[in-house]
Design a protein around this motif. Sequence first.
Motif, PDB file in Angstrom:
ATOM      1  N   ASP A 236      -0.615 -25.556 -38.511  1.00  0.00           N
ATOM      2  CA  ASP A 236      -1.232 -26.250 -37.383  1.00  0.00           C
ATOM      3  C   ASP A 236      -1.281 -27.763 -37.553  1.00  0.00           C
ATOM      4  O   ASP A 236      -1.827 -28.464 -36.699  1.00  0.00           O
ATOM      5  CB  ASP A 236      -2.629 -25.695 -37.097  1.00  0.00           C
ATOM      6  CG  ASP A 236      -3.562 -25.792 -38.284  1.00  0.00           C
ATOM      7  OD1 ASP A 236      -3.179 -26.410 -39.295  1.00  0.00           O
ATOM      8  OD2 ASP A 236      -4.678 -25.251 -38.210  1.00  0.00           O
ATOM      9  N   THR A 237      -0.680 -28.275 -38.625  1.00  0.00           N
ATOM     10  CA  THR A 237      -0.520 -29.721 -38.772  1.00  0.00           C
ATOM     11  C   THR A 237       0.952 -30.127 -38.680  1.00  0.00           C
ATOM     12  O   THR A 237       1.276 -31.315 -38.763  1.00  0.00           O
ATOM     13  CB  THR A 237      -1.082 -30.212 -40.125  1.00  0.00           C
ATOM     14  OG1 THR A 237      -0.272 -29.709 -41.190  1.00  0.00           O
ATOM     15  CG2 THR A 237      -2.528 -29.767 -40.316  1.00  0.00           C
ATOM     16  N   GLY A 238       1.852 -29.148 -38.525  1.00  0.00           N
ATOM     17  CA  GLY A 238       3.277 -29.430 -38.442  1.00  0.00           C
ATOM     18  C   GLY A 238       4.015 -29.322 -39.754  1.00  0.00           C
ATOM     19  O   GLY A 238       5.234 -29.541 -39.797  1.00  0.00           O
ATOM     20  N   CYS A 239       3.311 -29.004 -40.846  1.00  0.00           N
ATOM     21  CA  CYS A 239       3.984 -28.829 -42.140  1.00  0.00           C
ATOM     22  C   CYS A 239       4.852 -27.566 -42.119  1.00  0.00           C
ATOM     23  O   CYS A 239       4.469 -26.553 -41.530  1.00  0.00           O
ATOM     24  CB  CYS A 239       2.972 -28.711 -43.261  1.00  0.00           C
ATOM     25  SG  CYS A 239       2.149 -30.257 -43.689  1.00  0.00           S
ATOM     26  N   PRO A 251       3.036 -25.612 -48.352  1.00  0.00           N
ATOM     27  CA  PRO A 251       3.254 -26.524 -47.221  1.00  0.00           C
ATOM     28  C   PRO A 251       4.069 -27.743 -47.640  1.00  0.00           C
ATOM     29  O   PRO A 251       3.868 -28.282 -48.730  1.00  0.00           O
ATOM     30  CB  PRO A 251       1.836 -26.920 -46.815  1.00  0.00           C
ATOM     31  CG  PRO A 251       1.043 -26.810 -48.074  1.00  0.00           C
ATOM     32  CD  PRO A 251       1.661 -25.699 -48.876  1.00  0.00           C
ATOM     33  N   VAL A 252       4.994 -28.163 -46.785  1.00  0.00           N
ATOM     34  CA  VAL A 252       5.823 -29.340 -47.037  1.00  0.00           C
ATOM     35  C   VAL A 252       5.669 -30.287 -45.853  1.00  0.00           C
ATOM     36  O   VAL A 252       5.886 -29.896 -44.705  1.00  0.00           O
ATOM     37  CB  VAL A 252       7.308 -28.958 -47.211  1.00  0.00           C
ATOM     38  CG1 VAL A 252       8.147 -30.206 -47.466  1.00  0.00           C
ATOM     39  CG2 VAL A 252       7.472 -27.964 -48.344  1.00  0.00           C
ATOM     40  N   ALA A 254       7.254 -33.444 -45.664  1.00  0.00           N
ATOM     41  CA  ALA A 254       8.464 -34.228 -45.397  1.00  0.00           C
ATOM     42  C   ALA A 254       9.535 -33.858 -46.402  1.00  0.00           C
ATOM     43  O   ALA A 254       9.234 -33.446 -47.524  1.00  0.00           O
ATOM     44  CB  ALA A 254       8.168 -35.726 -45.489  1.00  0.00           C
ATOM     45  N   GLY A 255      10.798 -33.999 -45.998  1.00  0.00           N
ATOM     46  CA  GLY A 255      11.893 -33.719 -46.912  1.00  0.00           C
ATOM     47  C   GLY A 255      13.177 -33.408 -46.174  1.00  0.00           C
ATOM     48  O   GLY A 255      13.187 -33.243 -44.952  1.00  0.00           O
ATOM     49  N   GLU A 256      14.276 -33.359 -46.920  1.00  0.00           N
ATOM     50  CA  GLU A 256      15.580 -32.989 -46.370  1.00  0.00           C
ATOM     51  C   GLU A 256      15.722 -31.477 -46.459  1.00  0.00           C
ATOM     52  O   GLU A 256      15.545 -30.891 -47.530  1.00  0.00           O
ATOM     53  CB  GLU A 256      16.706 -33.666 -47.158  1.00  0.00           C
ATOM     54  CG  GLU A 256      16.735 -35.176 -47.008  1.00  0.00           C
ATOM     55  CD  GLU A 256      17.314 -35.611 -45.678  1.00  0.00           C
ATOM     56  OE1 GLU A 256      17.838 -34.747 -44.943  1.00  0.00           O
ATOM     57  OE2 GLU A 256      17.237 -36.807 -45.375  1.00  0.00           O
ATOM     58  N   VAL A 257      16.066 -30.845 -45.346  1.00  0.00           N
ATOM     59  CA  VAL A 257      16.067 -29.383 -45.259  1.00  0.00           C
ATOM     60  C   VAL A 257      17.503 -28.857 -45.199  1.00  0.00           C
ATOM     61  O   VAL A 257      18.334 -29.361 -44.436  1.00  0.00           O
ATOM     62  CB  VAL A 257      15.306 -28.932 -44.002  1.00  0.00           C
ATOM     63  CG1 VAL A 257      15.366 -27.410 -43.854  1.00  0.00           C
ATOM     64  CG2 VAL A 257      13.852 -29.374 -44.084  1.00  0.00           C
ATOM     65  N   PHE A 258      17.763 -27.811 -46.005  1.00  0.00           N
ATOM     66  CA  PHE A 258      19.061 -27.132 -45.999  1.00  0.00           C
ATOM     67  C   PHE A 258      18.806 -25.641 -45.831  1.00  0.00           C
ATOM     68  O   PHE A 258      17.972 -25.071 -46.529  1.00  0.00           O
ATOM     69  CB  PHE A 258      19.817 -27.399 -47.312  1.00  0.00           C
ATOM     70  CG  PHE A 258      20.102 -28.842 -47.562  1.00  0.00           C
ATOM     71  CD1 PHE A 258      21.282 -29.422 -47.134  1.00  0.00           C
ATOM     72  CD2 PHE A 258      19.164 -29.622 -48.225  1.00  0.00           C
ATOM     73  CE1 PHE A 258      21.540 -30.774 -47.360  1.00  0.00           C
ATOM     74  CE2 PHE A 258      19.411 -30.979 -48.461  1.00  0.00           C
ATOM     75  CZ  PHE A 258      20.603 -31.554 -48.028  1.00  0.00           C
ATOM     76  N   PHE A 259      19.539 -25.028 -44.891  1.00  0.00           N
ATOM     77  CA  PHE A 259      19.330 -23.611 -44.581  1.00  0.00           C
ATOM     78  C   PHE A 259      20.477 -22.751 -45.068  1.00  0.00           C
ATOM     79  O   PHE A 259      21.598 -23.211 -45.240  1.00  0.00           O
ATOM     80  CB  PHE A 259      19.206 -23.405 -43.062  1.00  0.00           C
ATOM     81  CG  PHE A 259      17.967 -23.969 -42.477  1.00  0.00           C
ATOM     82  CD1 PHE A 259      16.712 -23.568 -42.931  1.00  0.00           C
ATOM     83  CD2 PHE A 259      18.031 -24.882 -41.443  1.00  0.00           C
ATOM     84  CE1 PHE A 259      15.564 -24.084 -42.375  1.00  0.00           C
ATOM     85  CE2 PHE A 259      16.882 -25.396 -40.880  1.00  0.00           C
ATOM     86  CZ  PHE A 259      15.647 -24.998 -41.344  1.00  0.00           C
TER      87      PHE A 259
END
Length: 268
Positions: A236-239, A251-252, A254-259
């Motif tokens: 609910d904070t967008g993490c 919870p994260v 910020a960061g670079e995301v790879f799927f």
Amino acid sequence: MGFALGPRASSAGYRLAAFDQIGSTNTEAIERARAGERGPIWFVTTEQTAGRGRRQRAWIAPRGNLAASILEVMDVAPSVAATIGFAAGLAEEAALEKVSLEAALRLGPNRPRYVLKWPNDVLAGGKKLVGIGLEAEAVGDRLAVVAGIGTNVVAAPEGTPTPAVSLAALGVQISAEELFAALSDAWVEFRGIWDNGRGFAEIRRLWLERAAGLGEKVAIHTGTMTLEGIFDTIDDTGCLIVRTAEGLRVPVAAGEVFFGAAASVGAA
């Protein structure tokens, strides 16, 4: 054809500052806020020469692409303002769907499908189509919030961390001006739902329905470490919530995301 607000945006009292060329629409918006501008007002161009994206990467919009920044001045905490990026993603996705109707009919099953990548990108076919960058600065006792939205309309950059694509390459033949009119109207809708953060629960629900990689393997580079696991949800904070192999829910912010398959490569 010049830039113009959509009818809903005009009726809602939004204003527009359009430029043939500009260094950065975000920088222009922040500087106007410092000078007393209180919005809401859009700053748009089809040629941006000195924009900055996430982690201070160059964010250049060659002529024909869309660089648009919306300035809103509001009475919210910075942590709440940060969640407006999810509303921006939903507005852009809705605008893209609207301007892609002709292409969808023409291309059928090969039509482009747009998904939202945490925190603030729009992907098509696994490639980055849109980048959204947020900036905020105190002006008096309020907060000037700028959401910059860059869309690859006619061309996409090469050599980016996530491969990029343009609408033209996807078979969507529209102009930056057409897309902006749709975006300005969609912004009114999702900005209204967000409602200075009071409606983030609904924004979160809508965003998760369109989320890339939900339930898939994910690797996140935070700058100091790499976290691996399953993309569980956003809170609910967008993490972004990562479920690790040990069953922890981390919870994260910020960061670079790879799927998927790229998660293994990104974690290497």
